[in-house]
Design a protein around this motif. Structure first.
Motif, mmCIF file in Angstrom:
data_model
loop_
_atom_site.group_PDB
_atom_site.id
_atom_site.type_symbol
_atom_site.label_atom_id
_atom_site.label_comp_id
_atom_site.label_asym_id
_atom_site.label_seq_id
_atom_site.Cartn_x
_atom_site.Cartn_y
_atom_site.Cartn_z
ATOM 1 N N PRO A 141 4.140 11.011 7.722
ATOM 2 C CA PRO A 141 3.763 12.351 8.172
ATOM 3 C C PRO A 141 4.967 13.289 8.086
ATOM 4 O O PRO A 141 6.050 12.945 8.533
ATOM 5 C CB PRO A 141 3.340 12.144 9.617
ATOM 6 N N GLY A 142 4.774 14.420 7.521
ATOM 7 C CA GLY A 142 5.869 15.381 7.437
ATOM 8 C C GLY A 142 6.644 15.291 6.131
ATOM 9 O O GLY A 142 7.395 16.178 5.799
ATOM 10 N N GLY B 279 25.015 -11.320 14.289
ATOM 11 C CA GLY B 279 23.796 -12.094 14.535
ATOM 12 C C GLY B 279 22.666 -11.666 13.610
ATOM 13 O O GLY B 279 21.923 -12.492 13.076
ATOM 14 N N GLN B 280 22.556 -10.333 13.398
ATOM 15 C CA GLN B 280 21.496 -9.831 12.505
ATOM 16 C C GLN B 280 21.717 -10.294 11.071
ATOM 17 O O GLN B 280 20.761 -10.586 10.350
ATOM 18 C CB GLN B 280 21.448 -8.306 12.548
ATOM 19 N N ALA C 161 26.442 -8.208 17.700
ATOM 20 C CA ALA C 161 24.986 -8.159 17.498
ATOM 21 C C ALA C 161 24.654 -8.069 16.012
ATOM 22 O O ALA C 161 23.703 -8.699 15.533
ATOM 23 C CB ALA C 161 24.391 -6.967 18.239
ATOM 24 N N THR D 144 0.831 -1.201 0.000
ATOM 25 C CA THR D 144 0.000 0.000 0.000
ATOM 26 C C THR D 144 0.865 1.251 0.000
ATOM 27 O O THR D 144 2.011 1.231 0.432
ATOM 28 C CB THR D 144 -0.896 0.036 1.241
ATOM 29 N N THR D 145 0.281 2.322 -0.497
ATOM 30 C CA THR D 145 1.011 3.590 -0.522
ATOM 31 C C THR D 145 1.117 4.119 0.901
ATOM 32 O O THR D 145 0.151 4.165 1.632
ATOM 33 C CB THR D 145 0.242 4.614 -1.368
ATOM 34 N N LYS D 146 2.307 4.498 1.263
ATOM 35 C CA LYS D 146 2.477 5.056 2.595
ATOM 36 C C LYS D 146 2.926 6.495 2.456
ATOM 37 O O LYS D 146 3.830 6.787 1.688
ATOM 38 C CB LYS D 146 3.569 4.295 3.363
ATOM 39 N N ILE D 147 2.287 7.337 3.178
ATOM 40 C CA ILE D 147 2.773 8.719 3.202
ATOM 41 C C ILE D 147 3.242 9.006 4.610
ATOM 42 O O ILE D 147 2.475 8.919 5.563
ATOM 43 C CB ILE D 147 1.699 9.711 2.741
ATOM 44 N N ARG E 235 12.222 -6.011 13.158
ATOM 45 C CA ARG E 235 12.127 -5.389 11.835
ATOM 46 C C ARG E 235 10.810 -4.658 11.630
ATOM 47 O O ARG E 235 10.709 -3.763 10.811
ATOM 48 C CB ARG E 235 12.310 -6.455 10.742
ATOM 49 N N ILE F 135 -1.397 16.632 7.312
ATOM 50 C CA ILE F 135 -0.626 17.670 7.989
ATOM 51 C C ILE F 135 -1.207 19.035 7.634
ATOM 52 O O ILE F 135 -1.324 19.368 6.450
ATOM 53 C CB ILE F 135 0.863 17.612 7.554
ATOM 54 N N ASP G 178 19.469 -7.266 4.989
ATOM 55 C CA ASP G 178 18.330 -6.395 4.692
ATOM 56 C C ASP G 178 18.709 -4.950 5.016
ATOM 57 O O ASP G 178 19.749 -4.699 5.634
ATOM 58 C CB ASP G 178 17.075 -6.870 5.449
ATOM 59 N N ASP H 31 -3.052 6.664 3.806
ATOM 60 C CA ASP H 31 -2.653 5.824 4.937
ATOM 61 C C ASP H 31 -1.639 6.581 5.780
ATOM 62 O O ASP H 31 -0.858 7.371 5.260
ATOM 63 C CB ASP H 31 -2.004 4.526 4.434
ATOM 64 N N TYR I 83 17.049 -6.584 16.477
ATOM 65 C CA TYR I 83 16.579 -7.655 15.611
ATOM 66 C C TYR I 83 15.137 -7.439 15.164
ATOM 67 O O TYR I 83 14.633 -8.177 14.341
ATOM 68 C CB TYR I 83 16.698 -9.009 16.325
ATOM 69 N N PRO J 73 17.918 -2.610 7.228
ATOM 70 C CA PRO J 73 18.352 -2.211 8.575
ATOM 71 C C PRO J 73 19.737 -2.746 8.944
ATOM 72 O O PRO J 73 20.509 -2.057 9.623
ATOM 73 C CB PRO J 73 17.274 -2.810 9.496
ATOM 74 N N THR J 74 20.061 -3.964 8.504
ATOM 75 C CA THR J 74 21.401 -4.498 8.789
ATOM 76 C C THR J 74 22.463 -3.673 8.069
ATOM 77 O O THR J 74 23.518 -3.364 8.628
ATOM 78 C CB THR J 74 21.487 -5.971 8.357
ATOM 79 N N HIS K 205 18.659 -12.055 9.596
ATOM 80 C CA HIS K 205 17.895 -11.291 8.602
ATOM 81 C C HIS K 205 18.618 -11.168 7.265
ATOM 82 O O HIS K 205 18.148 -10.427 6.398
ATOM 83 C CB HIS K 205 17.602 -9.890 9.129
ATOM 84 N N ILE L 185 20.085 -4.942 22.443
ATOM 85 C CA ILE L 185 20.530 -5.836 21.372
ATOM 86 C C ILE L 185 19.325 -6.511 20.720
ATOM 87 O O ILE L 185 19.220 -6.575 19.491
ATOM 88 C CB ILE L 185 21.521 -6.882 21.932
#
Lengths: 220, 175
Positions: free
Chosen positions: A9-10, A178-179, A175, A4-7, B124, B47, A186, B74, B122, A188-189, A183, B118
């Motif tokens: 805020p800001g 481990g990620q 850590a 879905t489209t996410k907007i 997500r 906004i 991805d 959304d 993990y 965030p890693t 995961h 930690i």
């Protein structure tokens, strides 16, 4: 991720051009990481600068406290250039290997090379810590404890704080390994690795300051 | 402490009596009064664009308050996380331990904090999306409430008739 489209805020202007942050940028091959990296990496730079102020203050305190040995052991009695040099080399090489890890992250799809460089970096970091702890232990046996003089208090505020940062960076590195296992690579890693890289190189820079000012300056 | 508890008790006791869901009981000037009370967690469905100081008053003067936006996108909100509670507990425990030299407590809370940080790395799913339809329903229900509410002028502000909607400035008291 949902479709879905996410907007956010800001964020009214979704089409704004991507700004590059200082240091290694992952580039167009990592498009899915681009959305978050700019804010997260920039935020980490801001944190790093505030951390640098803390170190700057402790450096200044140390220099003003140089004469305050109160009859106790001074820099030339306690410091060994050889030992400090080994620590410097361990940390410098670890920074180099982290640089290789960053390049592996950017240019290789294979995780093995990246993980291998990260493990080498971790070992060098732990080696540095072990050596530094051994140094402190030796200073303690020679009467160089923090409560002995203003000079030693300043020393033990500055240098172990750097060591504490290295411990934190090593825990973070474990850590993140481990990620990577859980995961894969991805976004965030990836941004996590880029932020840790900034911290790692920053600690190297601070150590150069400590080596030059505290150890070289103290012995000369 | 007692006064705090009394305040809490009175607030709970009189919650229906003082209900001002429309959100603007004191003929406010700025945007915090321009949404319902209590507000939805995202505050505004879109906004607001601000063109002047006292933006809400400017809207009311031009009769442009309480609008329905053309579309309801959304909204992405932070997902719930236990981190705040964990850090509150471990932080308090660590400060207590440091104050009373209870080193086992200091070490324990430090370890729990470290493990929590930690583990958080993990996670997500850190955001949650509120569908535009839900935002629309919430907003329209509020607008409907605004329409059904009788505006009050300043002389009745402190009475029960004040349900959070003041009369328009031209008809009301001197602003």
């Amino acid at each position: 991720m949902t479709t879905t489209t996410k907007i956010h805020p800001g964020h009214t202007d979704q089409a704004r051009p991507r700004a590059h942050h200082p240091g290694l940028n992952l580039g167009p091959a990592h498009q899915e990481s681009e959305d978050t990296r700019e804010e997260m990496v920039f935020g980490f730079w801001v944190f790093m600068m505030s951390d640098l102020i803390v170190f700057g203050l402790l450096f200044a305190t140390y220099v003003t406290m140089l004469g305050g040995t109160a009859g106790g052991p001074g820099p030339s009695d306690l410091f060994e250039l050889k030992s400090a040099f080994i620590e410097t080399m361990l940390l410098l090489i670890s920074s180099f290997t982290f640089g290789m890890a960053s390049l592996a992250l950017k240019y290789r799809s294979d995780r093995k090379v990246l993980v291998a460089w990260l493990l080498v970096t971790l070992l060098l970091g732990l080696g540095f810590l072990a050596h530094e702890l051994y140094d402190f232990h030796k200073m303690f046996t020679e009467g160089g404890v923090p409560s002995r003089s203003g000079f030693l208090s300043a020393f033990f505020s500055l240098v172990p704080l750097h060591g504490l940062h290295v411990i934190g960076a090593c825990i973070w590195l474990i850590a993140l390994l481990g990620q990577i296992a859980v995961h894969r690579l991805d976004p965030p890693t990836k941004t996590g690795l880029m932020r840790l890289a900034i911290l790692w190189h920053f600690l190297d820079v601070v150590w150069i300051g400590i080596f030059s000012l505290v150890y070289l300056g103290g012995i000369v | 402490m007692l006064c705090l508890l009394i305040q809490l008790w009175v607030s709970v006791r009189d919650r229906h009596h003082n209900d001002v869901f429309v959100g603007d009981p004191w003929d406010g000037r700025s945007l915090e009064w321009a949404t319902s009370s209590p507000p939805p967690e995202y505050n505004f469905p879109v906004i607001p664009e601000v063109f002047s100081r006292d933006a809400f008053m400017a809207e009311k003067e031009q009769g442009k308050a309480y609008q329905v936006p053309d579309e309801f996108p959304d909204i992405e909100m932070p997902a719930n996380s236990a981190m705040g509670v964990i850090i509150a507990v471990t932080g308090t425990a660590m400060a207590f331990g440091l104050t009373w030299y209870m080193w086992w407590l200091v070490i324990l809370s430090a370890m729990v904090t470290l493990v929590a940080i930690i583990a958080r790395g993990y996670v997500r799913k850190t955001t949650r999306t509120i569908p535009g339809d839900e935002v629309r329903r919430t907003h329209l229900a509020w607008i409907e409430c605004v329409r059904r509410t009788t505006p009050v002028d300043r002389s009745k502000e402190q009475t029960r008739e004040n349900r959070g909607l003041p009369v328009p400035p031209v008809e009301g008291a001197v602003q």
